[in-house]
Design an enzyme around this catalytic site. Structure first.
Site, mmCIF file in Angstrom:
data_model
loop_
_atom_site.group_PDB
_atom_site.id
_atom_site.type_symbol
_atom_site.label_atom_id
_atom_site.label_comp_id
_atom_site.label_asym_id
_atom_site.label_seq_id
_atom_site.Cartn_x
_atom_site.Cartn_y
_atom_site.Cartn_z
ATOM 1 N N ASP A 1 -10.574 5.737 5.334
ATOM 2 C CA ASP A 1 -11.575 5.118 4.462
ATOM 3 C C ASP A 1 -13.051 5.379 4.776
ATOM 4 O OD1 ASP A 1 -9.139 4.055 3.820
ATOM 5 O OD2 ASP A 1 -9.844 2.012 3.616
ATOM 6 N N GLU B 1 -3.967 -2.267 14.453
ATOM 7 C CA GLU B 1 -4.234 -1.296 13.403
ATOM 8 C C GLU B 1 -4.863 -0.026 13.995
ATOM 9 O OE1 GLU B 1 -7.048 -2.827 10.594
ATOM 10 O OE2 GLU B 1 -6.570 -1.358 9.035
ATOM 11 N N TYR C 1 -13.171 1.601 13.012
ATOM 12 C CA TYR C 1 -12.275 2.031 11.954
ATOM 13 C C TYR C 1 -11.954 3.525 12.061
ATOM 14 C CZ TYR C 1 -10.630 0.342 7.311
ATOM 15 O OH TYR C 1 -9.917 -0.071 6.225
ATOM 16 N N TRP C 2 -12.324 4.351 11.097
ATOM 17 C CA TRP C 2 -11.972 5.762 11.142
ATOM 18 C C TRP C 2 -13.088 6.616 11.752
ATOM 19 C CZ3 TRP C 2 -7.111 7.404 10.273
ATOM 20 C CH2 TRP C 2 -6.252 6.553 9.565
ATOM 21 N N GLN D 1 -3.229 7.597 -2.856
ATOM 22 C CA GLN D 1 -3.374 7.800 -1.407
ATOM 23 C C GLN D 1 -2.591 9.060 -1.023
ATOM 24 O OE1 GLN D 1 -2.294 4.140 0.670
ATOM 25 N NE2 GLN D 1 -4.348 4.003 1.537
ATOM 26 N N TRP E 1 0.848 -1.204 0.000
ATOM 27 C CA TRP E 1 0.000 0.000 0.000
ATOM 28 C C TRP E 1 0.879 1.249 0.000
ATOM 29 C CZ3 TRP E 1 -2.880 -4.189 0.707
ATOM 30 C CH2 TRP E 1 -4.267 -4.102 0.511
ATOM 31 N N TRP F 1 0.702 4.817 1.155
ATOM 32 C CA TRP F 1 1.221 5.613 2.291
ATOM 33 C C TRP F 1 1.741 4.711 3.403
ATOM 34 C CZ3 TRP F 1 -2.299 8.983 5.949
ATOM 35 C CH2 TRP F 1 -3.399 8.259 6.398
HETATM 36 C C1 GLC Z 1 -7.004 0.656 5.407
HETATM 37 C C2 GLC Z 1 -6.673 2.070 5.867
HETATM 38 C C3 GLC Z 1 -5.714 2.705 4.890
HETATM 39 C C4 GLC Z 1 -4.487 1.821 4.746
HETATM 40 C C5 GLC Z 1 -4.889 0.386 4.347
HETATM 41 C C6 GLC Z 1 -3.730 -0.582 4.386
HETATM 42 O O1 GLC Z 1 -7.651 0.668 4.183
HETATM 43 O O2 GLC Z 1 -7.831 2.837 5.996
HETATM 44 O O3 GLC Z 1 -5.340 3.986 5.336
HETATM 45 O O4 GLC Z 1 -3.623 2.336 3.794
HETATM 46 O O5 GLC Z 1 -5.840 -0.089 5.261
HETATM 47 O O6 GLC Z 1 -3.163 -0.636 5.659
#
Ligand code: GLC
Length: 434
Positions: free
Chosen positions: A166, A399, A355-356, A103, A29, A31
């Protein structure tokens, strides 16, 4: 605990890159890869360089840097390359499948940090910097040329997954307003809820909308002009634009070191900083909000993304003071809460487990700590750092984390994926640098 952090990164290392977590995210991924590279700098410095180089293998010819590189097939993730259908896109590496969105731009400041952390630790550091600098610059140029249709200095994101946050409540109204009558139901294809409690993940209805956006990009052949004209999701996000500024500053430092001209980047930053402080700042409530470019309205929901201008060095001291007030008063209900919840506790959408929408995320805390320090709020920065280290040391490399005091008794403060790479990497950085 540092040993566990090293072990997490080593276990998640593949051939040239690191997966975020074996249970949920089996690819590279965007970032994540930046934060992870910082962790490698303390353990195996050469891997920090490999991580970044491998990420940029996925870059498209137009400069865009996709949010996932699918280096190898893995059925344990949805949506995979068959859904994104990015074969139509001209890429540097035609063999490598990628997703079709990006991202938050972190590599400008990450590589700037690496230039310092890796000094005397690896051979050929300047060769690496010379190789990667134009690629990061090309990504920023893509953002300014293709994602800022009115030339405001603010770039838009076209999908909630591009924000990195997300399922933040920021996106709720836009997603719920989409017409999904003809959209496909993808709930049976989801893999995430087979691995993690579904109450802590986005809903099936959310996923229908996430996928409908992807189907739209495919319909328009991923052409930015068409997406700008037709996509229901076009948002100028605070976190994304603040990290762009921070990365521009990183690029300026690198350019000076390498002897390149900085005028283009300086002009971008002047414009973006000004725009964030006018269009995304609200003086009455003293906070930064995302702007819905499609429906032309400010999205008045307070999330931890609103603190990113501290990290970007964007706010003035008056703005910083107002943010600090919110951090202590609207994001928590008392001093026994952990900072910093991803959504303010007084938002109706606040959910400490989802989550967020409430849990604490380590990468945001890492930014907040540095932002507070740079604006002179050393004590508060120390508090956020203490909270961050305690969450990790007492509960593990999760996480995200439940911020409520009562979570202690529930013994389930650590949630989402465990053995999560950026938690491990930033833990190492917090202990050894910040
Ligand atoms: C989730 C997070 C995102 C991150 C991805 C992989 O989708 O919201 O920010 O990059 O997981 O860890």
């Amino acid at each position: 605990m540092q040993d566990l952090a090293k072990q997490v990164l080593s276990n998640n290392w593949r051939n040239g890159y690191t997966i975020p977590s074996a249970r949920l995210y089996p690819f590279q991924w965007n970032w994540d890869s930046g934060f992870i590279a910082l962790g490698w700098a303390y353990i195996e410095p050469q891997r920090a360089i490999d991580e970044v180089k491998t990420m940029f293998k996925g870059q498209w010819l137009n400069g865009n840097l996709p949010h996932i590189n699918f280096h190898h097939p893995d059925a344990n993730y949805f949506p995979g390359p068959d859904i994104w259908q990015t074969d139509v896109i001209p890429k540097f590496d035609t063999e490598l499948s990628t997703s079709g969105i990006t991202q938050p731009p972190v590599f400008g400041f990450i590589v700037d940090e690496l230039a310092e952390l890796l000094a005397d630790k690896v051979d050929g550091l300047d060769d690496f910097l010379r190789e990667i600098y134009p690629k990061i610059l090309a990504f920023h140029r893509y953002l300014y040329e293709k994602r800022d249709p009115h030339n405001e200095g603010l770039v838009y994101i076209q999908h909630n997954w591009e924000s990195g946050t997300d399922n933040s409540p920021i996106w709720d109204d836009i997603l719920n307003g989409m017409n999904v009558e003809n959209a496909r139901d993808v709930s049976s294809l989801r893999r995430d809820i087979k691995n993690v409690d579904s109450s802590q993940r986005p809903t099936n209805d959310n996923y229908i909308r996430y996928l409908a956006l992807i189907d739209l990009y495919i319909q328009y052949g991923y052409r930015d002009e068409d997406i700008a004209a037709h996509c229901p999701f076009l948002v100028q996000d605070v976190l994304f634009n603040s990290l762009l500024v921070k990365s521009n500053f990183g690029l300026i430092n690198l350019a000076k070191r390498l002897g390149f001209d900085t005028a283009e980047i300086e002009a971008w930053n002047t414009k973006t900083i000004e725009a964030i402080n006018t269009k995304l700042w609200d003086e009455t409530t003293g906070f930064y909000y995302a702007y819905d470019l499609r429906n032309q309205r400010s999205i008045r929901i307070k999330t931890s993304s609103g603190f990113a201008p501290l990290y970007g060095g964007i706010c003035n001291s008056n703005q910083a003071e107002k943010l600090v007030d919110h951090l202590q008063n609207t994001f928590i209900r008392g001093n026994d809460w952990y900072l910093c919840p991803s959504t303010a506790v007084n938002e109706p959408s606040f959910n400490p487990l989802k989550y967020w929408r409430g849990p604490v995320w380590i990468n945001l805390n890492w930014m907040i700590i540095q932002g507070l320090t740079s604006y002179g709020y050393g004590e508060l920065a120390a508090r956020v750092k203490r909270d961050t280290l305690r969450l990790i040391e007492e509960h593990g490399m999760y996480e995200y984390f439940d911020p409520r005091p009562e979570a202690e008794a529930l013994e389930e403060r650590g949630i989402g994926a465990d053995l999560f790479s950026w938690t491990a990497a930033l833990y190492l950085d917090l202990l050894n640098k910040h």
